[in-house]
Write an enzyme that holds these catalytic residues in place. Structure first.
Site, mmCIF file in Angstrom:
data_model
loop_
_atom_site.group_PDB
_atom_site.id
_atom_site.type_symbol
_atom_site.label_atom_id
_atom_site.label_comp_id
_atom_site.label_asym_id
_atom_site.label_seq_id
_atom_site.Cartn_x
_atom_site.Cartn_y
_atom_site.Cartn_z
ATOM 1 N N CYS A 2 0.840 -1.184 0.000
ATOM 2 C CA CYS A 2 0.000 0.000 0.000
ATOM 3 C C CYS A 2 0.886 1.249 0.000
ATOM 4 O O CYS A 2 1.901 1.300 0.675
ATOM 5 C CB CYS A 2 -0.939 0.096 1.195
ATOM 6 S SG CYS A 2 -2.033 -1.303 1.379
ATOM 7 N N ARG A 27 3.814 -0.335 -4.836
ATOM 8 C CA ARG A 27 3.565 -0.880 -3.488
ATOM 9 C C ARG A 27 2.243 -1.632 -3.413
ATOM 10 O O ARG A 27 1.911 -2.215 -2.381
ATOM 11 C CB ARG A 27 3.546 0.260 -2.461
ATOM 12 C CG ARG A 27 4.827 1.046 -2.408
ATOM 13 C CD ARG A 27 4.706 2.173 -1.415
ATOM 14 N NE ARG A 27 4.624 1.686 -0.061
ATOM 15 C CZ ARG A 27 5.651 1.464 0.719
ATOM 16 N NH1 ARG A 27 6.860 1.688 0.280
ATOM 17 N NH2 ARG A 27 5.480 1.022 1.951
ATOM 18 N N TRP A 75 -2.766 -2.751 -1.611
ATOM 19 C CA TRP A 75 -2.456 -4.169 -1.779
ATOM 20 C C TRP A 75 -3.251 -4.854 -0.674
ATOM 21 O O TRP A 75 -2.955 -4.686 0.508
ATOM 22 C CB TRP A 75 -0.959 -4.415 -1.613
ATOM 23 C CG TRP A 75 -0.555 -5.830 -1.886
ATOM 24 C CD1 TRP A 75 -0.239 -6.380 -3.103
ATOM 25 C CD2 TRP A 75 -0.402 -6.880 -0.926
ATOM 26 N NE1 TRP A 75 0.085 -7.696 -2.955
ATOM 27 C CE2 TRP A 75 -0.004 -8.036 -1.640
ATOM 28 C CE3 TRP A 75 -0.570 -6.972 0.448
ATOM 29 C CZ2 TRP A 75 0.234 -9.258 -1.007
ATOM 30 C CZ3 TRP A 75 -0.337 -8.185 1.074
ATOM 31 C CH2 TRP A 75 0.065 -9.314 0.355
ATOM 32 N N ASN A 101 -1.509 2.135 5.682
ATOM 33 C CA ASN A 101 -0.638 1.070 5.176
ATOM 34 C C ASN A 101 -0.223 0.248 6.382
ATOM 35 O O ASN A 101 0.328 0.792 7.334
ATOM 36 C CB ASN A 101 0.576 1.718 4.499
ATOM 37 C CG ASN A 101 1.706 0.739 4.255
ATOM 38 O OD1 ASN A 101 1.468 -0.442 4.065
ATOM 39 N ND2 ASN A 101 2.921 1.238 4.254
ATOM 40 N N GLY A 102 -0.515 -1.057 6.375
ATOM 41 C CA GLY A 102 -0.166 -1.903 7.514
ATOM 42 C C GLY A 102 -1.327 -2.810 7.870
ATOM 43 O O GLY A 102 -2.251 -2.992 7.065
ATOM 44 N N GLU A 487 16.932 -17.761 -8.374
ATOM 45 C CA GLU A 487 16.539 -16.400 -8.726
ATOM 46 C C GLU A 487 15.971 -16.336 -10.151
ATOM 47 O O GLU A 487 14.981 -15.656 -10.396
ATOM 48 C CB GLU A 487 17.747 -15.466 -8.551
ATOM 49 C CG GLU A 487 17.545 -14.034 -8.968
ATOM 50 C CD GLU A 487 16.402 -13.306 -8.264
ATOM 51 O OE1 GLU A 487 15.842 -13.820 -7.290
ATOM 52 O OE2 GLU A 487 16.051 -12.209 -8.734
ATOM 53 N N LYS A 491 12.211 -15.085 -11.035
ATOM 54 C CA LYS A 491 11.926 -13.990 -11.989
ATOM 55 C C LYS A 491 10.869 -14.447 -12.982
ATOM 56 O O LYS A 491 9.919 -13.735 -13.258
ATOM 57 C CB LYS A 491 13.173 -13.589 -12.784
ATOM 58 C CG LYS A 491 14.210 -12.693 -12.198
ATOM 59 C CD LYS A 491 13.786 -11.367 -11.703
ATOM 60 C CE LYS A 491 13.096 -11.427 -10.378
ATOM 61 N NZ LYS A 491 13.786 -11.048 -9.197
ATOM 62 N N GLU A 494 7.281 -14.980 -11.308
ATOM 63 C CA GLU A 494 6.551 -13.815 -10.797
ATOM 64 C C GLU A 494 6.033 -12.893 -11.904
ATOM 65 O O GLU A 494 5.021 -12.237 -11.717
ATOM 66 C CB GLU A 494 7.357 -13.042 -9.756
ATOM 67 C CG GLU A 494 8.573 -12.326 -10.266
ATOM 68 C CD GLU A 494 9.353 -11.639 -9.156
ATOM 69 O OE1 GLU A 494 8.758 -11.201 -8.170
ATOM 70 O OE2 GLU A 494 10.589 -11.537 -9.297
ATOM 71 N N HIS A 510 17.680 -36.822 -7.823
ATOM 72 C CA HIS A 510 17.019 -37.327 -6.617
ATOM 73 C C HIS A 510 15.523 -37.022 -6.622
ATOM 74 O O HIS A 510 14.883 -37.056 -5.577
ATOM 75 C CB HIS A 510 17.683 -36.742 -5.367
ATOM 76 C CG HIS A 510 19.129 -37.117 -5.260
ATOM 77 N ND1 HIS A 510 19.534 -38.388 -4.928
ATOM 78 C CD2 HIS A 510 20.261 -36.412 -5.486
ATOM 79 C CE1 HIS A 510 20.858 -38.444 -4.938
ATOM 80 N NE2 HIS A 510 21.320 -37.241 -5.280
ATOM 81 N N LYS A 609 5.738 -4.377 -4.329
ATOM 82 C CA LYS A 609 7.186 -4.304 -4.226
ATOM 83 C C LYS A 609 7.679 -4.324 -2.788
ATOM 84 O O LYS A 609 8.712 -4.889 -2.486
ATOM 85 C CB LYS A 609 7.679 -3.037 -4.916
ATOM 86 C CG LYS A 609 9.172 -2.926 -4.934
ATOM 87 C CD LYS A 609 9.688 -2.731 -6.315
ATOM 88 C CE LYS A 609 11.177 -2.906 -6.391
ATOM 89 N NZ LYS A 609 11.572 -4.242 -6.799
HETATM 90 C C1 F6R Z 1 11.235 -10.582 -6.284
HETATM 91 C C2 F6R Z 1 11.197 -9.586 -5.248
HETATM 92 C C3 F6R Z 1 10.868 -10.014 -3.871
HETATM 93 C C4 F6R Z 1 11.700 -9.212 -2.858
HETATM 94 C C5 F6R Z 1 11.244 -9.528 -1.426
HETATM 95 C C6 F6R Z 1 12.098 -8.819 -0.402
HETATM 96 O O1 F6R Z 1 11.588 -10.044 -7.512
HETATM 97 O O2 F6R Z 1 11.409 -8.426 -5.492
HETATM 98 O O3 F6R Z 1 11.041 -11.381 -3.699
HETATM 99 O O4 F6R Z 1 13.036 -9.526 -3.028
HETATM 100 O O5 F6R Z 1 9.915 -9.153 -1.267
HETATM 101 O O6 F6R Z 1 12.034 -7.445 -0.568
HETATM 102 P P1 F6R Z 1 13.140 -6.489 0.008
HETATM 103 O O7 F6R Z 1 14.403 -6.797 -0.680
HETATM 104 O O8 F6R Z 1 12.636 -5.123 -0.290
HETATM 105 O O9 F6R Z 1 13.221 -6.773 1.478
#
Ligand code: F6R
Length: 614
Positions: A2, A27, A75, A101-102, A487, A491, A494, A510, A609
């Site tokens: 949010c 956000r 969000w 937000n929260g 990773e 990517k 998501e 395995h 994010k």
């Molecule tokens: C994936 C992504 C998330 C963040 C995770 C932690 O692309 O961006 O998996 O890495 O939410 O976020 P931060 O790094 O902001 O603590």
């Protein structure tokens, strides 16, 4: 999670608020809304499901008069994303509006108590409970808005950043925070509130980061006041932002994600600038030099992080163990905080977070500090909650990351971890001068090597057409590049919604090998390193079962070229910096597949994010 924006000044608030919401849309973007106090002191609230652009369409014919207002992009946590659950929420009189937000953890209890007092609720949100509670306290005690907010927050358990306006006090805006970020921008005759500085930067570079349990009282033509929960004045520490508006725009790229991938030569340059001396003899990380003894005497390092940052942490483990010869554990912050961990004052906890606001990582830090451990932060957002909650740390300095999928922050985190390992290894004398120079040279070469790797873009774009409609992907890697496989898979899933799994290549036999057939492509990360021979046999195992292989290889690798279906050639680099280079083709592959599928790569569904809730 949010985003909130508030404005109080002389300009029309609506434009400023909506522009701010666009900046904060990363956000959360399942609904948005705005509340404006009009010049005749009426409250106009407009909100709708969907993105900020939907809100703008919704408001086209509406009365958006007013120079004071608050706004929100959501969000969803409590209640599905719909028009009613969208913020702002208003009290029953229709005079007070609040954005939040929260999460209010005890909202059920508060709601029941308010219902007994005759309150009724329109939405399923915890936020509506808070605004009703504020109004209830204000009416009952016949007090000011700020006193009512303070009284209500005393009843609340949970996390919040809020902005509140009230038509009874049409020249006032109140902000408050606990465990969720809130920044106040101080301009000439105008004040801003926002979840981060991005909505503020084009109006003023003077900001104040609100601390937990502080309440900001913003009144027209009066200086900002901040009080704590006991109504005692708190210090106002004005900081100057070092950020430019151009950093927040797409700069000619169709998406922030692509811009951020292509920015990496510069962002890594900024990340290492002034930190790796050109002689290579020294790595200068002030966070380490200022706490030399801590690093020299540490018995163990525990890395806590979430998501992509956790993957960077796994690479950090290898780096720190190999270069600085220190035992390292890597924990998901969300698990760590509830695992009753054994921590001592001899431990160093490294918290990695792009946003610096991730709730689980912040909670893990608080726990570590209680145990007396020394906490070192690796963050991107300057002045963020995690940056401020740690004993020391290093910023990755890659600039604002707007695309929801982390790209340049990941490579920045891994680069900082490499420098950190080198700095501690140098302090502890665990590596030879020759190795030190070699790694330092490799770090300095990263921007050029990334530029060379980005030339793969066109061939990856073509390749992505072949794999657009597959349902599953497997990513394999070993050693330093096992986390790269995790990773790469993250990517892809998501942003393209294709199921993808990352696995240590040797573990494939395995279990996951059972999945392999002609419908399951496998991305194998196979640079020319210690594991090269072994990973060739992993590729052969996949091929023998009819699977297709996309291999990331070192330029000139003819062996793998012969067996894999496609190869993506990266420059030759020392093993310990290879994850930074390897991540570039994996980011591009995910991006192009998602684009071909028609996905919104910058705002993938269900994600946000900055994860400021549990
Ligand atoms: C994936 C992504 C998330 C963040 C995770 C932690 O692309 O961006 O998996 O890495 O939410 O976020 P931060 O790094 O902001 O603590």
């Amino acid at each position: 999670m949010c985003g909130i924006v508030g404005y109080l000044g002389d300009k029309p608030a609506y434009e400023i608020l909506v522009k701010g919401l666009h900046r904060l849309e990363y956000r959360g973007y399942d609904s948005s809304g705005v509340a404006l106090v009009s010049s005749d002191s009426k409250l106009n609230v407009y909100k709708t499901r969907g993105k900020v652009a939907d809100l703008e369409r919704f408001c086209e014919e509406k009365d958006v008069d007013g120079t004071i207002g608050i706004a929100h992009t959501r969000w969803a946590t409590h209640g599905e994303p719909n028009d009613i659950n969208a913020h702002p929420h208003v009290g029953r009189s229709g005079n007070i509006a609040l954005v939040h937000n929260g999460t209010i953890e005890n909202y059920h209890v508060l709601k029941e108590a308010l219902e007994l007092e005759g309150c009724t609720f329109k939405s399923e949100t915890d936020t509506e409970v808070l605004v009703q509670l504020i109004e209830y306290i204000k009416e009952k005690n016949n007090c000011s808005l700020v006193d009512a907010v303070r009284g209500a927050l005393k009843e609340v358990v949970g996390a919040y950043a809020i902005a509140v306006v009230d038509t009874d006090e049409p020249d006032t805006m109140i902000g408050a925070r606990k465990s969720s970020p809130l920044v106040i921008g101080i301009g000439e005759g105008e004040t801003f509130l926002a979840s981060d500085a991005t909505p503020i930067i084009e109006y003023t570079d003077k900001v104040v980061y609100l601390n937990d349990d502080e309440i900001a009282i913003i009144r027209k033509n009066e200086p900002l006041q901040i009080v704590n929960s006991d109504n005692m004045p708190a210090a106002i520490d004005i900081k100057t932002l070092r950020m430019s508006v151009s950093q927040l725009e797409k700069g000619g790229y169709p998406h922030f994600m692509l811009k951020e991938i292509f920015e990496q030569p510069r962002t890594i340059h900024d990340c290492i600038r002034g930190r790796v001396a050109s002689s290579g003899d020294e790595v200068l990380l002030s966070g380490v030099t200022e706490h030399k003894e801590r690093f020299l005497n540490a018995h163990r390092v525990v890395i806590v992080a979430c998501g992509t940052s956790w993957h960077a942490g796994l690479i950090g483990k290898r780096l720190l163990q190999e270069i600085a010869r220190i035992p390292v554990e890597v924990e998901y912050a969300s698990e760590f905080r509830y695992s009753n961990p054994v921590l001592t004052p001899d431990d160093i906890v490294i918290a990695i977070s792009q946003s610096g606001e991730t709730a689980d990582t912040l909670a893990a830090i608080q726990m570590a500090r209680k145990c007396g451990a020394f906490v070192y932060g690796i963050c991107n957002v300057i002045g963020s909650s995690i940056a401020r909650a740690t004993d020391s740390g290093t910023y990755i300095h890659v600039g604002p990351e707007i695309g929801v999928a982390s790209t340049k922050a990941f490579t920045g985190q891994v680069t900082v971890l490499t420098m950190l390992a080198l700095a501690i290894g140098t302090l502890k004398n665990t590596i030879s001068k020759e190795t030190r120079l070699q790694i330092a040279d490799a770090i300095r070469a990263l921007p050029t090597l990334i530029s060379q790797t980005l030339k793969l873009n066109d061939s990856i774009e073509k390749l992505s057409g072949i794999y657009t409609y597959v349902h599953n992907f497997l990513y394999l890697g070993r050693g330093y590049n096992y986390p790269s496989a995790l990773e790469g898979a993250l990517k892809l899933k998501e942003i393209s919604y294709i199921h993808a799994e990352g696995y240590p290549a040797a573990e494939m036999k395995h279990g996951p090998i059972a999945l392999i057939d002609h419908e399951l492509p496998t991305v194998v990360i196979a640079p020319d390193d210690e594991m090269h021979e072994k990973i060739i046999s992993n590729i052969q195992q996949v091929k023998a079962r009819g699977g297709s292989v996309i291999a990331v290889v070192t330029k000139g690798d003819t062996t793998i070229k012969e067996i894999a279906d496609h190869v993506l050639e990266i420059p030759k680099v020392p093993e310990c910096v290879s994850p930074v280079i390897v991540s570039v083709p994996l980011q591009l592959l995910a991006y192009h597949i998602a684009i071909k599928k028609g996905c919104n790569v910058d705002m993938p569904r269900n994600l946000a994010k900055s994860v400021t809730v549990e």
